[in-house]
Design an enzyme around this catalytic site. Structure first.
Site, PDB file in Angstrom:
ATOM      1  N   HIS A   1      41.796 -63.596 -38.921  1.00  0.00           N
ATOM      2  CA  HIS A   1      42.528 -62.555 -39.661  1.00  0.00           C
ATOM      3  C   HIS A   1      44.043 -62.762 -39.651  1.00  0.00           C
ATOM      4  CE1 HIS A   1      38.794 -60.231 -39.923  1.00  0.00           C
ATOM      5  NE2 HIS A   1      38.640 -60.399 -38.621  1.00  0.00           N
ATOM      6  N   ASP A   2      44.629 -62.810 -38.452  1.00  0.00           N
ATOM      7  CA  ASP A   2      46.094 -62.790 -38.336  1.00  0.00           C
ATOM      8  C   ASP A   2      46.747 -64.068 -38.828  1.00  0.00           C
ATOM      9  OD1 ASP A   2      45.763 -60.276 -37.222  1.00  0.00           O
ATOM     10  OD2 ASP A   2      45.745 -61.027 -35.173  1.00  0.00           O
TER      11      ASP A   2
ATOM     12  N   PHE B   1      40.640 -52.510 -38.574  1.00  0.00           N
ATOM     13  CA  PHE B   1      41.004 -52.209 -37.193  1.00  0.00           C
ATOM     14  C   PHE B   1      42.487 -51.876 -36.988  1.00  0.00           C
ATOM     15  CE2 PHE B   1      42.536 -53.646 -33.001  1.00  0.00           C
ATOM     16  CZ  PHE B   1      41.830 -52.776 -32.188  1.00  0.00           C
ATOM     17  N   ASN B   2      43.410 -52.713 -37.481  1.00  0.00           N
ATOM     18  CA  ASN B   2      44.832 -52.488 -37.195  1.00  0.00           C
ATOM     19  C   ASN B   2      45.316 -51.148 -37.734  1.00  0.00           C
ATOM     20  OD1 ASN B   2      45.082 -54.919 -35.870  1.00  0.00           O
ATOM     21  ND2 ASN B   2      46.155 -55.968 -37.535  1.00  0.00           N
TER      22      ASN B   2
ATOM     23  N   ASP C   1      49.261 -58.123 -31.042  1.00  0.00           N
ATOM     24  CA  ASP C   1      48.425 -57.615 -29.943  1.00  0.00           C
ATOM     25  C   ASP C   1      47.439 -58.702 -29.498  1.00  0.00           C
ATOM     26  OD1 ASP C   1      46.886 -57.547 -32.265  1.00  0.00           O
ATOM     27  OD2 ASP C   1      45.810 -55.720 -31.712  1.00  0.00           O
TER      28      ASP C   1
ATOM     29  N   THR D   1      50.763 -58.202 -36.671  1.00  0.00           N
ATOM     30  CA  THR D   1      49.356 -58.624 -36.659  1.00  0.00           C
ATOM     31  C   THR D   1      48.516 -57.715 -35.769  1.00  0.00           C
ATOM     32  OG1 THR D   1      49.682 -60.243 -34.873  1.00  0.00           O
ATOM     33  CG2 THR D   1      49.993 -61.026 -37.141  1.00  0.00           C
TER      34      THR D   1
ATOM     35  N   ASN E   1      44.109 -54.944 -29.588  1.00  0.00           N
ATOM     36  CA  ASN E   1      42.891 -55.652 -29.173  1.00  0.00           C
ATOM     37  C   ASN E   1      42.569 -55.365 -27.713  1.00  0.00           C
ATOM     38  OD1 ASN E   1      42.260 -56.948 -31.631  1.00  0.00           O
ATOM     39  ND2 ASN E   1      43.850 -58.474 -31.262  1.00  0.00           N
TER      40      ASN E   1
ATOM     41  N   ASP F   1      45.463 -63.519 -33.160  1.00  0.00           N
ATOM     42  CA  ASP F   1      46.929 -63.447 -32.981  1.00  0.00           C
ATOM     43  C   ASP F   1      47.426 -64.717 -32.300  1.00  0.00           C
ATOM     44  OD1 ASP F   1      47.575 -60.113 -33.002  1.00  0.00           O
ATOM     45  OD2 ASP F   1      45.596 -60.706 -32.302  1.00  0.00           O
TER      46      ASP F   1
END
Length: 304
Positions: free
Chosen positions: A233-234, A165-166, A12, A124, A41, A17
């Site tokens: 993060h991703d 979040f994800n 996303d 991700t 996102n 990402d």
């Protein structure tokens, strides 16, 4: 080469990402077969455009398929406050192509079934597309080697006190993934909040090459992080695929909370008390942060 790791990225984009996709498209050890997009996102229309911008920027021959616009059941809530209205602000990309004429689930299914050996899925964003794939095409499970998923946390959240979040975006999809029987590696906040790209590392990016300038522009528009650095993060999913020795994991049974005030929480059975000793995930719990910074800069330095 047969020893390449074949992956499908389900994303996303999103600034982190974008960094993960950039590294994956340029690393010779990875064979990106497909990029699918999902709402997260920002809206799926925007995440699809962003994926297409990256593919065009790197002149990559990788198809992009547009996926789910909404979570399975939960109302959609984006993260534009963190990633900007477009999802990838700060750099002027020179246009973008078109997604293929297949939805993400169909494209994933056909890509997986056409391969003689199983492929690794790397989500991700929220796991909506993968959950739909598993529900609509259960015969695909034997074609998925494992799911290396950014998401979750066993030490507190970033959307609520308990939810990352994800998983929070589509907890019902996450529950389907964790109950699928497919090996899952949970790359969650337990390590992504440690693997901060430091201010000196971010500064070095812009001097490396055009790719570094692009990533520097995006990262400096990222509304996450603080004085210690910015969590990518991703990118940790790609780091794990290439350097599993730099990440410590522990096997747990992970349940996903799908209702109530803790919705989106990933609950690990840390005592091993409730699932007859069974586990369903390798949970990343520690990471070599210094090496992560060195590695990310080295990966970008090899780009155009």
């Amino acid at each position: 080469m047969s020893d390449k790791i074949k992956i499908i990225i389900d994303a996303d984009p999103g600034i982190d990402d974008a960094a993960a996709i950039s590294i994956a498209l340029n690393n010779p050890q990875l064979d990106v077969r497909l990029i699918t997009t999902v709402a997260g996102n920002v809206t799926v229309d925007k995440t699809t455009i962003n994926a297409l911008k990256l593919v065009k920027f790197f002149e990559a021959q990788v198809p992009v398929a547009k996926g789910a616009a909404l979570p399975l059941l939960k109302p959609f809530e984006d993260a534009a406050r963190i990633h900007g209205e477009s999802g990838m602000p700060g750099y002027d990309f020179s246009g973008y192509g078109e997604p293929i004429n297949k939805d993400a689930v169909t494209a994933m299914y056909e890509t997986l079934m056409a391969e003689p050996t199983p492929i690794t899925l790397v989500p991700t964003g929220s796991y909506t597309n993968i959950a739909l794939l598993l529900r609509l095409h259960p015969d695909v499970i034997s074609k998925i080697e494992r799911i290396v998923a950014m998401g979750g946390s066993i030490s507190g959240g970033n959307m609520t006190s308990s939810a990352e979040f994800n998983v929070f975006t589509d907890p019902h999809a996450a529950e389907i993934v964790y109950k699928s029987g497919i090996p899952v590696v949970m790359i969650g906040l337990d390590i992504t909040l440690k693997a901060l790209l430091t201010a000196p590392s971010i500064e070095k990016l812009s001097g490396l090459n055009e790719s570094g300038k692009m990533l520097h522009a995006l990262i400096t528009h990222y509304g996450d992080g603080g004085e210690q650095g910015v969590p990518m993060h991703d990118v940790n999913t790609i780091f794990y695929l290439l350097h599993p020795e730099a990440i410590t994991t522990k096997e747990y049974w992970v349940d996903v909370v799908t209702e109530g005030p803790a919705i989106g929480e990933t609950v690990a059975d840390i005592r091993g008390a409730y699932h007859d000793g069974k586990t369903n995930a390798q949970v990343a719990i520690d990471i070599d942060t210094e090496f992560f910074n060195e590695w990310m800069l080295a990966e970008v330095a090899k780009m155009k």
